[in-house]
Each structure stands twice: as structure tokens, then as C-alpha cells.
Design a protein around this motif. Sequence first.
Motif, PDB file in Angstrom:
ATOM      1  N   LEU A 154      14.076 -20.100  91.528  1.00 46.10           N
ATOM      2  CA  LEU A 154      15.476 -21.012  90.716  1.00 46.10           C
ATOM      3  C   LEU A 154      15.247 -21.174  92.158  1.00 46.10           C
ATOM      4  O   LEU A 154      16.708 -22.081  92.133  1.00 46.10           O
ATOM      5  N   ALA A 155      15.369 -20.714  93.012  1.00 46.07           N
ATOM      6  CA  ALA A 155      16.176 -21.198  95.100  1.00 46.07           C
ATOM      7  C   ALA A 155      15.253 -22.355  94.877  1.00 46.07           C
ATOM      8  O   ALA A 155      15.920 -23.094  95.373  1.00 46.07           O
ATOM      9  N   PRO A 198      18.726 -28.157  82.909  1.00 54.44           N
ATOM     10  CA  PRO A 198      17.359 -27.859  82.171  1.00 54.44           C
ATOM     11  C   PRO A 198      16.237 -27.173  82.923  1.00 54.44           C
ATOM     12  O   PRO A 198      15.207 -26.034  81.615  1.00 54.44           O
ATOM     13  N   ALA A 199      16.355 -26.765  83.718  1.00 54.03           N
ATOM     14  CA  ALA A 199      14.538 -25.912  84.857  1.00 54.03           C
ATOM     15  C   ALA A 199      15.538 -24.786  84.768  1.00 54.03           C
ATOM     16  O   ALA A 199      14.923 -23.952  84.494  1.00 54.03           O
ATOM     17  N   ILE A 200      17.345 -24.609  84.730  1.00 58.16           N
ATOM     18  CA  ILE A 200      17.609 -23.856  85.014  1.00 58.16           C
ATOM     19  C   ILE A 200      17.256 -22.332  83.696  1.00 58.16           C
ATOM     20  O   ILE A 200      17.004 -21.122  83.482  1.00 58.16           O
ATOM     21  N   VAL A 201      17.571 -22.959  83.032  1.00 56.64           N
ATOM     22  CA  VAL A 201      16.901 -22.706  81.473  1.00 56.64           C
ATOM     23  C   VAL A 201      16.032 -22.415  80.836  1.00 56.64           C
ATOM     24  O   VAL A 201      15.761 -21.196  80.579  1.00 56.64           O
ATOM     25  N   SER A 202      15.128 -22.932  81.340  1.00 52.54           N
ATOM     26  CA  SER A 202      13.724 -23.071  80.975  1.00 52.54           C
ATOM     27  C   SER A 202      13.311 -21.700  81.476  1.00 52.54           C
ATOM     28  O   SER A 202      13.130 -20.676  81.464  1.00 52.54           O
ATOM     29  N   VAL A 206      12.209 -18.489  80.512  1.00 54.57           N
ATOM     30  CA  VAL A 206      10.667 -16.930  80.833  1.00 54.57           C
ATOM     31  C   VAL A 206      11.786 -15.604  81.544  1.00 54.57           C
ATOM     32  O   VAL A 206      10.447 -15.011  81.067  1.00 54.57           O
ATOM     33  N   ILE A 207      12.669 -15.762  81.534  1.00 54.69           N
ATOM     34  CA  ILE A 207      13.265 -14.375  81.902  1.00 54.69           C
ATOM     35  C   ILE A 207      12.981 -13.200  80.642  1.00 54.69           C
ATOM     36  O   ILE A 207      12.718 -11.981  80.573  1.00 54.69           O
ATOM     37  N   VAL A 208      13.708 -14.057  79.456  1.00 57.62           N
ATOM     38  CA  VAL A 208      13.705 -13.519  78.414  1.00 57.62           C
ATOM     39  C   VAL A 208      12.402 -12.773  77.900  1.00 57.62           C
ATOM     40  O   VAL A 208      12.512 -11.615  77.278  1.00 57.62           O
ATOM     41  N   LYS A 209      11.380 -13.982  78.164  1.00 54.89           N
ATOM     42  CA  LYS A 209      10.113 -13.541  77.409  1.00 54.89           C
ATOM     43  C   LYS A 209       9.255 -11.924  77.933  1.00 54.89           C
ATOM     44  O   LYS A 209       8.566 -11.471  78.153  1.00 54.89           O
ATOM     45  N   VAL A 250      13.710 -17.315  67.723  1.00 50.38           N
ATOM     46  CA  VAL A 250      14.987 -17.699  67.097  1.00 50.38           C
ATOM     47  C   VAL A 250      16.247 -17.619  68.085  1.00 50.38           C
ATOM     48  O   VAL A 250      17.517 -18.355  68.651  1.00 50.38           O
ATOM     49  N   LEU A 251      15.661 -16.134  69.248  1.00 60.29           N
ATOM     50  CA  LEU A 251      16.179 -15.872  70.491  1.00 60.29           C
ATOM     51  C   LEU A 251      16.829 -17.312  71.589  1.00 60.29           C
ATOM     52  O   LEU A 251      17.789 -17.491  71.971  1.00 60.29           O
ATOM     53  N   ASN A 252      15.242 -17.419  71.514  1.00 57.48           N
ATOM     54  CA  ASN A 252      14.932 -18.755  72.973  1.00 57.48           C
ATOM     55  C   ASN A 252      15.484 -19.749  71.905  1.00 57.48           C
ATOM     56  O   ASN A 252      16.095 -21.045  73.033  1.00 57.48           O
ATOM     57  N   PHE A 253      15.574 -20.577  71.496  1.00 61.60           N
ATOM     58  CA  PHE A 253      16.524 -21.429  70.410  1.00 61.60           C
ATOM     59  C   PHE A 253      17.757 -21.277  70.387  1.00 61.60           C
ATOM     60  O   PHE A 253      18.391 -22.371  71.051  1.00 61.60           O
ATOM     61  N   ILE A 254      18.266 -20.557  70.360  1.00 58.90           N
ATOM     62  CA  ILE A 254      20.006 -20.018  70.713  1.00 58.90           C
ATOM     63  C   ILE A 254      20.366 -20.526  72.360  1.00 58.90           C
ATOM     64  O   ILE A 254      20.567 -21.044  72.692  1.00 58.90           O
TER      65      ILE A 254
END
Length: 301
Positions: A154-155, A198-202, A206-209, A250-254
Motif C-alpha cells: 500500500l505504501a 481501486p488499487a487499495i480495494v484490490s 487480497v488481505i481477506v483471501k 460473495v464477501l469480496n463482491f460486497i
Amino acid sequence: MTSVLYDAPGPKAKRRNLVFSVVFFVLLALLLWWIWQVMDDKGQLEWSLWKPFTTSEAWTTYLLPGLADTLKAAALAMVIALPLGAVLGIARLSDHRWVRIPAGAVVEFFRAIPVLLLMLFANEFFARSTGVSSEDRPLYAVVTGLVLYNASVLAEVVRAGILALPKGQTEAAQAIGLRKSQTMAGILLPQAVTAMLPAIVSQLVVIVKDTALGGVMLGFTELLNSRGTLAANYANVIPSFIVVAIIFIVLNFILTSFASWLEGRLRRSKRSTGAVLGVEDVDDLNAAEVGGPHKADGGTV
């Protein structure tokens, strides 16, 4: 619609794209049918294997607690990694070498190490050097590994987002006497957030997975680890994998849908109305700033 990177297709290109689309969907339908047939031949579509997911026991005992641990680890990592990544990204843009060089070394070091290795190192550190209990140690190790790796990524996102802004923004801020910290906090960073979203959300996806890595290697009771316990009790390995995959989708789509909505809202809030102000309107604005209405001759009432 034509842009620098895209030309509107002509009649021939439209026909070709239509043919490719039809062929793709036909092949996709055949693939899905083949998967269905294989699963049916192997007995993986029997109701007895899917029935546990219609009961509350499978969800309250295994899936929902695992999902809660996944969200807990991901949320903690996000809350810590986002501000830490922003600080490191801004530090890499510092004019002072004693700030810029150490920040760059930290970012490059942790970005180059696989997140699983960071989790394993963190687990050993907490086991040998701290008093963290064995029950809490997997969570601590997973969050630490995710924070170190994703904060460094993220940096770079923050640094690239700020550098992508026009130089005129900085020059205009310097022209009116703003310090670099004021320019960064009040002008550059707010504008870069929308472009970086968009890059932060992507990276958040990745963190969730990546929480699943802790379940595989450290015994962290996240969703995928809980699925293994459920499959061992109900003997439904393939159905359990399918259900957990759907939950992750579903989680990542939300998450991505919320980010898209937030990005659109931020863009709309920063969009100009396009109204042209006349001289009287400007005088009124200036009067409001100094605390009183202007007279026609330029004086104040």
C-alpha cells in the motif's frame, strides 16, 4: 466511443467480437456441463452431501465462527496496514534522506518476502519472545504477517498515486505559501485517494483471501480451516469447498461493490457544478470571507 487507448470497433470488428462471444459462452456451457457430469458420476451431487448446509449446526458450529475469525483478522490487518502504508508511502517522498532511505528500505524488504514466510516468522517470534497464549498466537501471527506485507504494498500505491497528480498542484500550493506538509495533507493526498481507491480495494481483497494461509500453516481457525473440520465430520469435501468458495466470492463482491460506490460518491462530491461566477458573485464571496457585504464602490458596510 474512442479514446487514446481504445478505438470504437467497426462493423467487421463487431461481427468478429460477436462470434468470439458466442463461441466463448458455448465452450463455457460445455465445460460446466462436463463438470456437472463428472460430479454426478462421482456421487458428489447426492443430497446427503449437501443436506448439512441446510441445517443450523453446520453454520453455527463451523462456518460462521470461521467466517468471524476471517473477518476479524482481515479487519485488524486493514485498520493497521492502511495508515501504516500511507505513512511509509509519504515518507518515501520526503526531501530528507534520513527519512526517505529508511522508509524505502522497509518497504522494499517486506514487499520482497512472501506473506506466508512473514506469518511463520511472526508465529515463532510470539512463541519465543512474548507471553502471547497458544490460543491467540495464530491470530497475532496472521495479522502481523498481513500488516507487514500489505503495508509495504500500500505504501507503493500511495506513493504512485501522489506522483501521478499534475505537478501544477504542488506548484500552486507553493505559490500561495503552503508548507510541504500542508500541501500533502490538504491538497495532494485528498485528490490521490480517489485515484488510488481501486488499487487499495484490490489489496484489501487480497488481505481477506490471505487469511486462509494462516489456517493452512498455523492452525488459525478461519473459514477454510473450519471447512476442513466440517468436511471431516460430514464427509463432504467437494461440497464444502464449493460452499466456502461461494462465501469468499460473495464477501469480496460486497467489498468491491462498496468500494465502487464510495469511489463514485467521492468523484461526484469533487465534481464542479460548471457554473460561471460573475463579478458580483465574486464580490459576495469575498465579502463572506471577511465578514461583511461589499458596497458597490468596493467598501464594506
